[in-house]
Design an enzyme around this catalytic site. Structure first.
Site, PDB file in Angstrom:
ATOM      1  N   CYS A  77       0.858  -1.245   0.017  1.00 19.78           N
ATOM      2  CA  CYS A  77       0.163   0.001  -0.110  1.00 19.78           C
ATOM      3  C   CYS A  77       0.975   1.323   0.111  1.00 19.78           C
ATOM      4  O   CYS A  77       0.417   2.108  -0.788  1.00 19.78           O
ATOM      5  CB  CYS A  77      -0.904   0.156   1.214  1.00 19.78           C
ATOM      6  SG  CYS A  77      -0.987  -1.138   2.394  1.00 19.78           S
ATOM      7  N   ARG A 102       7.628 -10.893   4.696  1.00 19.36           N
ATOM      8  CA  ARG A 102       7.326 -10.914   6.302  1.00 19.36           C
ATOM      9  C   ARG A 102       8.194 -11.887   6.739  1.00 19.36           C
ATOM     10  O   ARG A 102       8.345 -12.881   6.503  1.00 19.36           O
ATOM     11  CB  ARG A 102       5.860 -11.190   6.426  1.00 19.36           C
ATOM     12  CG  ARG A 102       5.160 -10.069   5.485  1.00 19.36           C
ATOM     13  CD  ARG A 102       3.454 -10.161   5.806  1.00 19.36           C
ATOM     14  NE  ARG A 102       2.875  -9.245   4.944  1.00 19.36           N
ATOM     15  CZ  ARG A 102       1.531  -8.912   4.949  1.00 19.36           C
ATOM     16  NH1 ARG A 102       0.802  -9.667   5.627  1.00 19.36           N
ATOM     17  NH2 ARG A 102       1.073  -8.123   3.917  1.00 19.36           N
ATOM     18  N   GLN A 125       0.912 -11.101  -3.514  1.00 21.12           N
ATOM     19  CA  GLN A 125      -0.559 -10.549  -2.988  1.00 21.12           C
ATOM     20  C   GLN A 125      -1.118 -10.020  -4.567  1.00 21.12           C
ATOM     21  O   GLN A 125      -0.415  -9.391  -5.222  1.00 21.12           O
ATOM     22  CB  GLN A 125      -0.543  -9.691  -2.227  1.00 21.12           C
ATOM     23  CG  GLN A 125      -0.191  -9.766  -0.723  1.00 21.12           C
ATOM     24  CD  GLN A 125      -0.271  -8.633  -0.065  1.00 21.12           C
ATOM     25  OE1 GLN A 125       0.076  -7.703  -0.161  1.00 21.12           O
ATOM     26  NE2 GLN A 125      -0.819  -8.861   1.477  1.00 21.12           N
ATOM     27  N   ASP A 170      -2.732  -7.521  -5.046  1.00 26.65           N
ATOM     28  CA  ASP A 170      -3.070  -6.391  -4.350  1.00 26.65           C
ATOM     29  C   ASP A 170      -3.575  -5.321  -5.149  1.00 26.65           C
ATOM     30  O   ASP A 170      -3.424  -5.137  -6.420  1.00 26.65           O
ATOM     31  CB  ASP A 170      -1.807  -5.754  -3.724  1.00 26.65           C
ATOM     32  CG  ASP A 170      -2.184  -5.252  -2.037  1.00 26.65           C
ATOM     33  OD1 ASP A 170      -3.471  -5.123  -1.988  1.00 26.65           O
ATOM     34  OD2 ASP A 170      -1.147  -4.916  -1.428  1.00 26.65           O
ATOM     35  N   HIS A 205      -5.414  -1.025  -4.534  1.00 27.02           N
ATOM     36  CA  HIS A 205      -6.077  -0.034  -3.729  1.00 27.02           C
ATOM     37  C   HIS A 205      -6.825   0.836  -4.598  1.00 27.02           C
ATOM     38  O   HIS A 205      -6.460   1.343  -5.537  1.00 27.02           O
ATOM     39  CB  HIS A 205      -4.565   0.810  -3.182  1.00 27.02           C
ATOM     40  CG  HIS A 205      -3.944  -0.153  -2.211  1.00 27.02           C
ATOM     41  ND1 HIS A 205      -2.690  -1.129  -2.916  1.00 27.02           N
ATOM     42  CD2 HIS A 205      -4.128  -0.629  -1.003  1.00 27.02           C
ATOM     43  CE1 HIS A 205      -2.376  -1.682  -1.848  1.00 27.02           C
ATOM     44  NE2 HIS A 205      -3.020  -1.529  -0.733  1.00 27.02           N
ATOM     45  N   LYS A 265     -12.544  -4.683   8.153  1.00 30.73           N
ATOM     46  CA  LYS A 265     -12.512  -5.222   6.952  1.00 30.73           C
ATOM     47  C   LYS A 265     -13.562  -6.455   6.570  1.00 30.73           C
ATOM     48  O   LYS A 265     -13.997  -6.885   7.684  1.00 30.73           O
ATOM     49  CB  LYS A 265     -11.168  -6.032   6.630  1.00 30.73           C
ATOM     50  CG  LYS A 265     -10.517  -7.235   7.646  1.00 30.73           C
ATOM     51  CD  LYS A 265      -9.305  -7.660   7.224  1.00 30.73           C
ATOM     52  CE  LYS A 265      -8.790  -8.794   8.525  1.00 30.73           C
ATOM     53  NZ  LYS A 265      -7.732  -9.623   8.082  1.00 30.73           N
ATOM     54  N   HIS A 301      -8.405  -1.352   0.348  1.00 25.25           N
ATOM     55  CA  HIS A 301      -7.370  -2.261   0.196  1.00 25.25           C
ATOM     56  C   HIS A 301      -8.096  -3.571  -0.214  1.00 25.25           C
ATOM     57  O   HIS A 301      -9.059  -3.823   0.621  1.00 25.25           O
ATOM     58  CB  HIS A 301      -6.455  -2.512   1.278  1.00 25.25           C
ATOM     59  CG  HIS A 301      -5.944  -1.407   1.992  1.00 25.25           C
ATOM     60  ND1 HIS A 301      -4.355  -1.130   2.157  1.00 25.25           N
ATOM     61  CD2 HIS A 301      -6.349  -0.321   2.586  1.00 25.25           C
ATOM     62  CE1 HIS A 301      -4.256  -0.106   2.959  1.00 25.25           C
ATOM     63  NE2 HIS A 301      -5.361   0.536   3.085  1.00 25.25           N
TER      64      HIS A 301
END
Length: 611
Positions: free
Chosen positions: A302, A331, A349, A351, A353, A436, A482
């Site tokens: 992000c 991570r 991911q 991902d 946004h 979320k 997200h």
RNA sequence: GCCACCCUAGCUCAAUCGGCAGAGCAAACGCUUCGUAAGCGUUAGGUUAAGGGUUCAACUCCCUUGGGUGGCUCCA
């Protein structure tokens, strides 16, 4: 503020706790503790509650437990059960309890908690005044709230098992700073048939283990030299992953997403601004210095995406902006937490946004929900439920103002209701920057996996001072959504492997067709047909190895290749192929062109069936 | 990270009490040319995860490290 669905979860739990099965399991745990104490009189006992599918009991034992010990204990448990002991409840004062459990430090600690009140014997908070009660069967008396069966005869000695699972370590009170105890798991059912069924399900899960299948059909591997938790995708696995990515990329393009690309590292300052660095320091890799400046591997995408948003002055006319990237993040997971593809140290991911105005929030959220459900249904994961994850009011691991959280939470619940989703609300499941909506799928074995997530965020826009110019020519703050649909590609592929037991729908099969010549003289024809199929867009291999036809069929079947095309003299004569499915079904001979039409249709429609 | 267990050929696994490291599959080569789940033979393949220790002798016992498994903790 909490809608009725929380009540629903509560009732399911309540129903289990009121059930005979729950009492049987709770009582079997006590019987196990008795058997363990008989074998190890110096053992210290902790707690032993029923859980889903069974129960456990934690002990402080003088030595590690062997398989033989387990067999012996299980045998003794059956004896105790057959002896037909009553469970006798009594209420005691804290003082009496302390005398009773003298020499049992864990019990004494529990009694302290009970006396202080507010906490039950499992350390769970409770509002009710706590009565200290014990249950006794035969020689064993345990601090316990119950409920139990009236007599051990209500337990079926042939429907219990504690040897199905190895003994495990568990922290006292789940606290990693406290003593490590030995946990013995058991399972108990009402009939031997139910037990057998349960054990079979475990067997089936073992057979479907993505680590095993991934190895068997050559999807991915790990290397000691590369490091643990860092998967290496082999060609077939890469094809599968690429197909999933391509599918989503195309759908996203058609729904107004714009692809972007960002690097894998960034200055630490980026994550200090976002708040990731201080809040999640423990699960990030140490920063490294480059020319006097600290950099780190990105734990999330992000902040990078936000920098692209910030590169231009945005008008309300530009919004919503939807940026999508298959972004790889790193991570730190403790070594014991790693597991195949489902828990890794570097993963990608899907991902995206979305930056939008407050007025657009609901519509955008609903669009994402629609996209999630479209994708899940398309890949064959059609059984799912939703979970609204909100803040844990006790925890301080969240950023931002209450007002933003309140808005975001209400928006999510409103959207979930509007969509008619079957959802629960759970505290403590929020992201650190916002609440979320998670989609949790149930696979073919009814196991649940959290896959997709949609998060509403008022915080990062504030931390990064995001703006857009409104109709009123004033600066306003956008809201971020997200979202990830597959979640992580690694984990998602693992779920797909286990759901389909490696037999993917044809459109996702790395190899869709294998040509099997009856004899070597049919190889030329096999290659000719393969070329035609390839031209039609099918992924095909020719088995030109030395073996016989039967062996090649076996090999293709174990590789879960959807279509086997067997070609011999009879087929060549008619420009045909003899079609066999990986299920073993023989579809007989058909013209090559007909096969291409049929197979292509199945692939294009993403059908789950092959015929 | 913590507790327990495991690591033998590319893969799956043997090797009695500490006494000559072995099989199937896969591979290479040869024979076979066959119609719906394993054709036959030959060959090659090993510092028994790595390092150290005990012992006349270690795959086997002990220690350290690495990797894995089942749990616990954690999972933005």
């Amino acid at each position: 503020m909490l809608p009725g669905s929380e009540e629903k979860v509560f009732t399911i739990m309540q129903r289990y706790q009121d059930s005979q099965l729950y009492r049987i399991r709770h009582s079997t745990a006590h019987v196990m503790a008795q058997a363990v104490l008989e074998k190890f009189p110096e053992a210290k006992i902790a707690i032993g509650p029923p859980i889903e599918d069974g129960f456990y009991y934690d002990f402080d034992l003088p030595r590690p437990l062997t398989e033989e010990d387990q067999v012996e204990i299980e045998k003794r448990m059956r004896e105790i059960i057959r002896e037909g002991h009553e469970f006798i409840r009594r209420e005691v004062s804290a003082k009496e309890a302390r005398a009773l459990f003298k020499g049992q430090p864990y019990k004494l600690e529990l009694i302290d908690g009970l006396e202080r009140g507010g906490v039950d014997e499992y350390g769970e908070k409770t509002d009710e005044p706590v009565v200290i009660s014990t249950y006794r069967q035969d020689t064993f008396e345990d601090l316990c709230r119950g409920p139990h069966v009236a007599n051990t005869r209500e337990i079926n000695p042939d429907a219990i098992n504690i040897t199905f699972k190895a003994p495990a370590g568990a922290y006292w009170r789940g606290d990693e700073n406290r003593e490590m105890l030995t946990r013995i798991y058991g399972t108990a059912w009402q009939t031997p048939e139910q037990l057998a069924e349960y054990l079979e399900l475990l067997e089936e899960a073992k057979k479907r283990d993505h680590r095993r299948i991934g190895q068997e059909i050559g999807l991915f591997t790990f290397s000691q030299l590369v490091g643990k938790g860092l998967p290496l995708w082999k060609p077939k696995g890469a094809v599968l992953r690429d197909l999933l990515e391509r599918f989503l990329r195309d759908v996203q393009l058609s729904r107004g997403y714009e692809p972007i690309l960002t690097p894998h590292i960034a200055r630490v300052r980026l994550f200090e601004t976002s708040g990731h660095y201080p809040y999640y320091k423990d699960s990030q890799y140490s920063p490294f210095e480059v020319e006097g400046e600290l950099f780190m591997l990105k734990p999330m995408n992000c902040p990078h995406h936000i920098q692209i948003y910030k590169d231009e002055l945005r008008s309300y006319r530009d919004l919503p902006v939807r940026y999508a990237e298959f972004g790889t993040v790193y991570r730190y997971e403790k070594s014991g937490e790693l597991h195949g593809l489902t828990r890794v140290r570097g993963f990608t991911q899907d991902d995206a946004h979305i930056f939008c105005t407050p007025e657009q929030l609901e519509e955008e959220f609903l669009k994402v929900a629609d996209l999630v459900e479209f994708i899940l249904n398309s890949v064959g994961l059609t059984d799912f439920r939703a979970r609204v994850g909100i803040r844990d009011p006790e925890s301080d691991k969240y950023v931002g103002e209450d007002e933003g959280w309140e808005h975001a939470t209400q928006a999510i619940i409103a959207c979930a209701d509007k969509r008619g989703l079957d959802y629960t609300v759970e505290e403590g499941e929020a992201a650190f920057y916002g609440p979320k909506l998670d989609y949790i799928i149930r696979d073919a074995l009814k196991r649940e996996w959290q896959i997709s997530t949609i998060q509403v965020d008022y915080n990062l826009p504030a931390r990064f001072e995001l703006e857009y110019v409104g109709e009123d020519n004033e600066r306003h703050r956008p809201i971020m959504i997200h979202r990830a649909l597959y979640g992580s590609m690694e984990r998602f592929v693992a779920v797909m492997i286990e759901h389909f037991a490696g037999a993917f729908p044809a459109w996702l099969s790395p190899v869709q067709v294998v040509m099997i010549p009856v004899a070597d003289r049919h190889l030329d024809y096999a290659r000719e047909v393969a070329a035609q199929l390839r031209d039609a867009g099918l992924r095909v291999e020719v088995d030109d190895s030395a073996g016989r036809m039967g062996g090649k069929i076996r090999s293709a079947t174990t590789q879960k290749i959807p279509w086997m095309l067997i070609v011999g003299d009879r087929d060549i004569e008619k420009s045909a192929v003899s079609v066999r499915l990986r299920s073993g079904e023989d579809l007989g001979a058909m013209h090559v062109a007909d096969f291409i039409t049929q197979a292509s249709h199945i692939v294009e429609t993403k059908a789950l069936q092959l015929a």
